[in-house]
Design an enzyme around this catalytic site. Structure first.
Site, mmCIF file in Angstrom:
data_model
loop_
_atom_site.group_PDB
_atom_site.id
_atom_site.type_symbol
_atom_site.label_atom_id
_atom_site.label_comp_id
_atom_site.label_asym_id
_atom_site.label_seq_id
_atom_site.Cartn_x
_atom_site.Cartn_y
_atom_site.Cartn_z
ATOM 1 N N HIS A 93 12.184 56.014 -6.634
ATOM 2 C CA HIS A 93 12.751 56.378 -7.934
ATOM 3 C C HIS A 93 11.685 56.337 -9.029
ATOM 4 O O HIS A 93 10.761 55.510 -9.010
ATOM 5 C CB HIS A 93 13.867 55.407 -8.325
ATOM 6 C CG HIS A 93 15.172 55.671 -7.639
ATOM 7 N ND1 HIS A 93 15.836 56.878 -7.735
ATOM 8 C CD2 HIS A 93 15.953 54.861 -6.859
ATOM 9 C CE1 HIS A 93 16.957 56.814 -7.035
ATOM 10 N NE2 HIS A 93 17.056 55.609 -6.496
ATOM 11 N N CYS A 154 10.967 61.145 -9.768
ATOM 12 C CA CYS A 154 11.400 61.777 -11.011
ATOM 13 C C CYS A 154 10.543 61.305 -12.189
ATOM 14 O O CYS A 154 9.983 60.209 -12.165
ATOM 15 C CB CYS A 154 12.864 61.435 -11.286
ATOM 16 S SG CYS A 154 14.013 61.962 -10.013
#
Length: 255
Positions: A93, A154
């Site tokens: 993440h 991301c």
């Protein structure tokens, strides 16, 4: 992809690969990050002259485990008597958090996500920490050492804050990010991270030290694979880089 006229290097190469699926935290669990790291490890060992015992792989790393591994990575680079090339790959993440730091024009830090020490929730590692503890120490080793980083997460466009403080006349730190700061990176099944997959099928599928295309051309090659996912690849360095040959990105010039 390889072409004659590359750097033909015997420079020792090392890798630190981090893949976080967050298996112990169901609310944020991913599914392809462990396999991303396995894929990168296999590709580096098969095509990039990286010895298997020169690869360190972390799965579901805690913040303290990750930070300790980065410090070990830097210590290894400092200890080399000659040139060396270091690969860093992170799959997991990425997020953004508000900051008052005036260097962040959007008012946001870019963070990567580890687990807390009990592996019950997450813990963030900021772009400032990455800059101060990974980027800056390697930049200080120019031109003897190269660091090539890949972030498949991301909001990773400026995740290492490669700013003027680490600038060098000849770049020795390169960061390839899966997307821009305001974008998300895609994971599919069974492929895993589409950025990691595209790296392994294009840029890393042939020895980098034999590739005479420019970094700009290599970026276009990888980015072509990402277009269906609306991800704009970001490639930055601590010096002039777009016209640098790929082989020179990974091989320090003889002094």
């Amino acid at each position: 992809m390889p072409s004659k006229g590359g750097c033909d290097s015997t420079t020792p190469m090392y890798a630190l690969l981090v893949g976080n699926n967050y298996a112990s935290v169901p609310s944020i669990t991913l599914h392809g990050c462990w396999s991303d790291c396995d894929k990168i490890a296999q590709t580096l060992c098969r095509h990039q002259h990286v010895a298997r015992d020169h690869v360190r792989l972390l799965r579901d790393a805690t913040q303290s485990q990750f930070q300790g591994a980065v410090r070990d990575f830097v210590a290894l680079a400092r200890s080399l008597p000659g040139p060396g090339t270091f690969f860093f790959h992170y799959s997991g993440h990425g997020t953004q958090t508000p900051t008052s730091d005036s260097r962040e024009t959007d008012g946001l830090d870019e963070d990567i996500v580890m687990l807390d020490d009990r592996k019950k929730t997450y813990a963030l590692v900021s772009d400032d920490w990455l800059h101060d503890n990974l980027v800056a120490p390697f930049a200080a080793l120019a031109p003897r050492v190269r660091l090539v980083m890949f972030f498949d997460c991301c909001h990773s466009g400026t995740v290492c804050d490669l700013d003027a403080s680490v600038a060098r006349p000849e770049a020795n730190v390169f960061c390839w990010s899966a997307c821009q700061d305001a974008q998300v990176a895609t994971e599919t099944q069974p492929t895993g991270g589409v950025f990691t997959d595209s790296l392994c099928r294009t840029l890393l599928a042939a020895p980098l030290d034999e590739q005479t295309m420019t970094v700009d051309a290599a970026k276009e090659l990888v980015e072509r694979q990402l277009r269906p996912y609306n991800q704009l690849l970001n490639v930055v360095a601590n010096g002039p880089a777009t016209k640098v040959r790929v082989c020179d990105m990974v091989v320090p010039k003889k002094q």
